[in-house]
Structure formats: C-alpha cells, structure tokens
Design an enzyme around this catalytic site. Sequence first.
Site, PDB file in Angstrom:
ATOM      1  N   GLY A 165       0.828  -1.221   0.000  1.00 48.18           N
ATOM      2  CA  GLY A 165       0.000   0.000   0.000  1.00 48.18           C
ATOM      3  C   GLY A 165       0.852   1.257   0.000  1.00 48.18           C
ATOM      4  O   GLY A 165       0.495   2.262   0.595  1.00 48.18           O
ATOM      5  N   ASP A 204      -0.737  -4.589   3.646  1.00 51.84           N
ATOM      6  CA  ASP A 204       0.705  -4.318   3.765  1.00 51.84           C
ATOM      7  C   ASP A 204       1.221  -5.056   4.998  1.00 51.84           C
ATOM      8  O   ASP A 204       0.452  -5.701   5.731  1.00 51.84           O
ATOM      9  CB  ASP A 204       0.973  -2.803   3.852  1.00 51.84           C
ATOM     10  N   GLN A 257       3.422   3.855  -2.561  1.00 52.61           N
ATOM     11  CA  GLN A 257       3.123   4.895  -3.553  1.00 52.61           C
ATOM     12  C   GLN A 257       2.208   4.387  -4.654  1.00 52.61           C
ATOM     13  O   GLN A 257       1.193   5.003  -4.965  1.00 52.61           O
ATOM     14  CB  GLN A 257       4.441   5.392  -4.188  1.00 52.61           C
ATOM     15  N   ILE A 258       2.574   3.248  -5.252  1.00 53.34           N
ATOM     16  CA  ILE A 258       1.718   2.719  -6.328  1.00 53.34           C
ATOM     17  C   ILE A 258       0.433   2.166  -5.720  1.00 53.34           C
ATOM     18  O   ILE A 258      -0.662   2.423  -6.224  1.00 53.34           O
ATOM     19  CB  ILE A 258       2.434   1.631  -7.163  1.00 53.34           C
ATOM     20  N   ASN A 278      13.280  -8.283  -3.183  1.00 48.53           N
ATOM     21  CA  ASN A 278      11.912  -8.499  -3.652  1.00 48.53           C
ATOM     22  C   ASN A 278      11.584  -9.966  -3.933  1.00 48.53           C
ATOM     23  O   ASN A 278      10.415 -10.368  -3.881  1.00 48.53           O
ATOM     24  CB  ASN A 278      11.640  -7.627  -4.885  1.00 48.53           C
ATOM     25  N   HIS A 334      11.019  -5.654 -19.201  1.00 44.21           N
ATOM     26  CA  HIS A 334      10.816  -4.323 -18.621  1.00 44.21           C
ATOM     27  C   HIS A 334      12.177  -3.784 -18.179  1.00 44.21           C
ATOM     28  O   HIS A 334      12.449  -3.626 -17.010  1.00 44.21           O
ATOM     29  CB  HIS A 334       9.873  -4.448 -17.424  1.00 44.21           C
ATOM     30  N   ASN A 394       9.247  -4.992  -9.133  1.00 43.23           N
ATOM     31  CA  ASN A 394      10.428  -5.172  -9.989  1.00 43.23           C
ATOM     32  C   ASN A 394      11.512  -6.022  -9.331  1.00 43.23           C
ATOM     33  O   ASN A 394      11.556  -6.088  -8.111  1.00 43.23           O
ATOM     34  CB  ASN A 394      11.008  -3.791 -10.327  1.00 43.23           C
TER      35      ASN A 394
HETATM   36  N1  APR Z   1       3.802  -7.885   1.877  1.00 44.39           N
HETATM   37  C1  APR Z   1       3.081  -6.796   1.570  1.00 44.39           C
HETATM   38  N2  APR Z   1       3.612  -5.578   1.370  1.00 44.39           N
HETATM   39  C2  APR Z   1       4.927  -5.454   1.484  1.00 44.39           C
HETATM   40  C3  APR Z   1       5.758  -6.552   1.799  1.00 44.39           C
HETATM   41  C4  APR Z   1       5.139  -7.826   1.996  1.00 44.39           C
HETATM   42  N3  APR Z   1       5.838  -8.909   2.287  1.00 44.39           N
HETATM   43  N4  APR Z   1       7.035  -6.097   1.843  1.00 44.39           N
HETATM   44  C5  APR Z   1       7.009  -4.781   1.572  1.00 44.39           C
HETATM   45  N5  APR Z   1       5.736  -4.387   1.360  1.00 44.39           N
HETATM   46  C6  APR Z   1       5.219  -3.034   1.100  1.00 44.39           C
HETATM   47  C7  APR Z   1       6.003  -1.916   1.785  1.00 44.39           C
HETATM   48  O1  APR Z   1       5.721  -1.873   3.175  1.00 44.39           O
HETATM   49  C8  APR Z   1       5.513  -0.690   1.028  1.00 44.39           C
HETATM   50  O2  APR Z   1       4.389  -0.089   1.636  1.00 44.39           O
HETATM   51  O3  APR Z   1       5.300  -2.685  -0.270  1.00 44.39           O
HETATM   52  C9  APR Z   1       5.111  -1.274  -0.342  1.00 44.39           C
HETATM   53  C10 APR Z   1       5.947  -0.729  -1.475  1.00 44.39           C
HETATM   54  O4  APR Z   1       5.633   0.615  -1.605  1.00 44.39           O
HETATM   55  P1  APR Z   1       6.719   1.727  -1.994  1.00 44.39           P
HETATM   56  O5  APR Z   1       7.947   1.518  -1.200  1.00 44.39           O
HETATM   57  O6  APR Z   1       6.045   3.047  -1.926  1.00 44.39           O
HETATM   58  O7  APR Z   1       7.076   1.358  -3.522  1.00 44.39           O
HETATM   59  P2  APR Z   1       6.264   1.682  -4.860  1.00 44.39           P
HETATM   60  O8  APR Z   1       6.767   2.936  -5.442  1.00 44.39           O
HETATM   61  O9  APR Z   1       4.821   1.532  -4.619  1.00 44.39           O
HETATM   62  O10 APR Z   1       6.802   0.492  -5.787  1.00 44.39           O
HETATM   63  C11 APR Z   1       6.547  -0.845  -5.478  1.00 44.39           C
HETATM   64  O11 APR Z   1       6.623  -1.575  -7.769  1.00 44.39           O
HETATM   65  O12 APR Z   1       7.309  -0.502  -9.712  1.00 44.39           O
HETATM   66  C12 APR Z   1       7.662  -1.375  -8.696  1.00 44.39           C
HETATM   67  O13 APR Z   1      10.035  -1.024  -8.586  1.00 44.39           O
HETATM   68  C13 APR Z   1       8.815  -0.844  -7.906  1.00 44.39           C
HETATM   69  O14 APR Z   1       9.277  -2.923  -6.836  1.00 44.39           O
HETATM   70  C14 APR Z   1       8.700  -1.646  -6.655  1.00 44.39           C
HETATM   71  C15 APR Z   1       7.181  -1.796  -6.480  1.00 44.39           C
END
Ligand code: APR
Length: 311
Positions: A11, A34, A13-14, A98, A178, A123
């Site tokens: 939850g 999350d 940015q994306i 990841n 990608h 990614n």
């Molecule tokens: N389960 C659920 N959520 C998780 C887990 C997990 N095991 N581990 C991390 N997260 C959550 C983080 O807590 C964070 O809120 O994933 C979220 C990622 O959000 P951002 O850090 O804001 O990243 P964002 O810009 O949304 O990108 C997410 O998409 O485009 C790709 O490269 C980018 O891999 C990245 C992903």
Amino acid sequence: MARKKITMIGGGQIGGNLALLAAQKELGDIVIFDIPQAEGMVKGKALDLMQLRPHDGYDANITGTSDWNDVKGTDVFIITAGIPRKPGMDREDLLGINLGIMKDVATHIKEQAPNAFVIVISNPLDAMVYTFYKVSGFPKNQVIGMAGALDSGRFRTFIAMETGYSVQDVTCMVLGGHGDTMVPITRLATIGGVPVTDLISPERIKEIEDRTRVAGGEIVKLFGNGSAFYAPAQSAIEMAESFIRDKKRVIPCASLCEGEFGIDGYFIGVPSVIGSGGVEKILEFSLTDDEKAGLNKTLDAVKKTVGETGL
Ligand code: APR
C-alpha cells in the site's frame, strides 16, 4: 450482482494510487494489504479514501489490513510489495529483497484466493511475475505482469509531446522485457492511423525510442528516492478493468509464452488479450529481422534475471 473484490498487496506509492483509481472507476470493493509495520499507514489511507467518496459519488468500500485472512475471496490482486529503485539502481538490483517478498506473497495468495487473477508490478518485473507463477502454481491465464502497458504509454506520451497531436490518437506497442532492452515496435506506431515513420524524422524517432527505454530511470533520478507511481498505477488499473468488465483489450503485458514469438517458458511483454478468462490469448504477428534480434536480446536479459531467482 455482488461487487468484485480487488486487493492491493503493498500500500505504498503505487498501491495507494491503485486504490484511488480502482475506487474512482468503481471496479469493486478494495482492500489495501501491507506488512504489520505499515498497518496504520494502509488503514489511514483506506479511511482517507473512504472520506473522498462523498465528493466523488461512489460507494466502493475501502479497507486497510495486514491480516492475510482479510484477502480471502479476492477476485483481482495487484502486487506492488517490495522496494522501489533509488538513483543508480537497475530494476535488477532489487531482486535479492523483492524475491523473498514475492515468494511469501505468492504462498499466502495461493492459500487465500486460488482462483484470483493476479497482476504483478513489483520489480524486476519479468523475474517477479515468473516467481509468482512458479511459487503459486497458478494456471498461466491467471498471472500477468504490468510492464508493456506502461512502456507503451511512455512511448505514446513522447510521440504526442514531439508532434503536438493528441496522445489519445497515438497507438504503439513496446514488447520484450521491462528493462533497457525493451523493443519499441515503431514500424507499427501510428497517430490516428498515419504511420509515425511518415511524421517524425528517423533521428528523432531513435531519440524517442531511447528515452522510452530509460523513462523509468529518468523519473527515479528526478525523485531521488523512489520510482514512478501515477502512470504505473493507471496502467495496471487498465488491465484490471479489462478483466473485471471482460473488455478483451489488447495490451502489451508480460504473459507466459509457450512457443509464441519463438519464446518458451518465460514471461515477456507481448500483445495480450485480457478478458474475464484472464490472459485469454497472445496475439502473435510477424516481426522484421531487426525486431526479432531485439526480442532475442531482451529474452537473454530476461533469462539472466529469471535464472537468478533459482526457480
Ligand atoms: N507484503 C506486503 N507488502 C509489502 C511486503 C510484503 N511482504 N514487503 C514490503 N511491502 C510493502 C512496503 O511496506 C511498502 O508499503 O510494499 C510497499 C511498497 O511501496 P513503496 O515503497 O512506496 O514502492 P512503490 O513505489 O509503490 O513500488 C513498489 O513496484 O514498480 C515497482 O520497482 C517498484 O518494486 C517496486 C514496487
């Protein structure tokens, strides 16, 4: 008819923007999941979005959680769990962290909603969607990666910016992985049906193709701490909407190829038909020798990252 259930895994940015866009399009009820450390953040985002509804006039229910039981019965998952890039990082640099996250997510999703349609955004995309597929054991039509939709959208944007014509009338596709080896199929790009190659000089086209390949990195550099989120979110929503409303849109997406374009056993960006059956078909077409060479190069890059997953 009961509303569909759409769950965002991650939850950040994306994920937050996915929830907003899914609500505004009235795709269904929305869960933002999350990790426990971010539970307050997603509960807060959900509540904030609930309070946006009176101004926008829709009834979707939006909740935040870190409890896997709450995702039971989900129709569509969109996965962004993981860390994003920082300046100087390739998408591949994210693999170590990841990969573990994606394995965990795939195991839980399999338990909670084995029939769901799953769109992966995390990614390095080509390896993450492969990981989800292998670990979940889902049929190939239920699993897809969001990359080509975004890359094609970026290509369209730059062509529209170059010519000044409406981005709505620019059609084109970007195939392959990608990453920087992606393959813009400029030969088939048009503006309102007029070939782009008749409207833009070969030199400028080459520059636009190059900018498209590194467009994600351009934003990473500007942000300084994180990667793009508005356009990635909308690209995935376009795919989710095609599934939920059985639109059968044709979108370049990372789908599992089993012989198409001579590729076997890898997820790679190819024109994919998305309908209520998930990935219903890959539309194969003949490529020029240059395009074939480009696709082979991108396949090598995908194979390398996928190999590093050890799956
Ligand atoms: N389960 C659920 N959520 C998780 C887990 C997990 N095991 N581990 C991390 N997260 C959550 C983080 O807590 C964070 O809120 O994933 C979220 C990622 O959000 P951002 O850090 O804001 O990243 P964002 O810009 O949304 O990108 C997410 O998409 O485009 C790709 O490269 C980018 O891999 C990245 C992903």
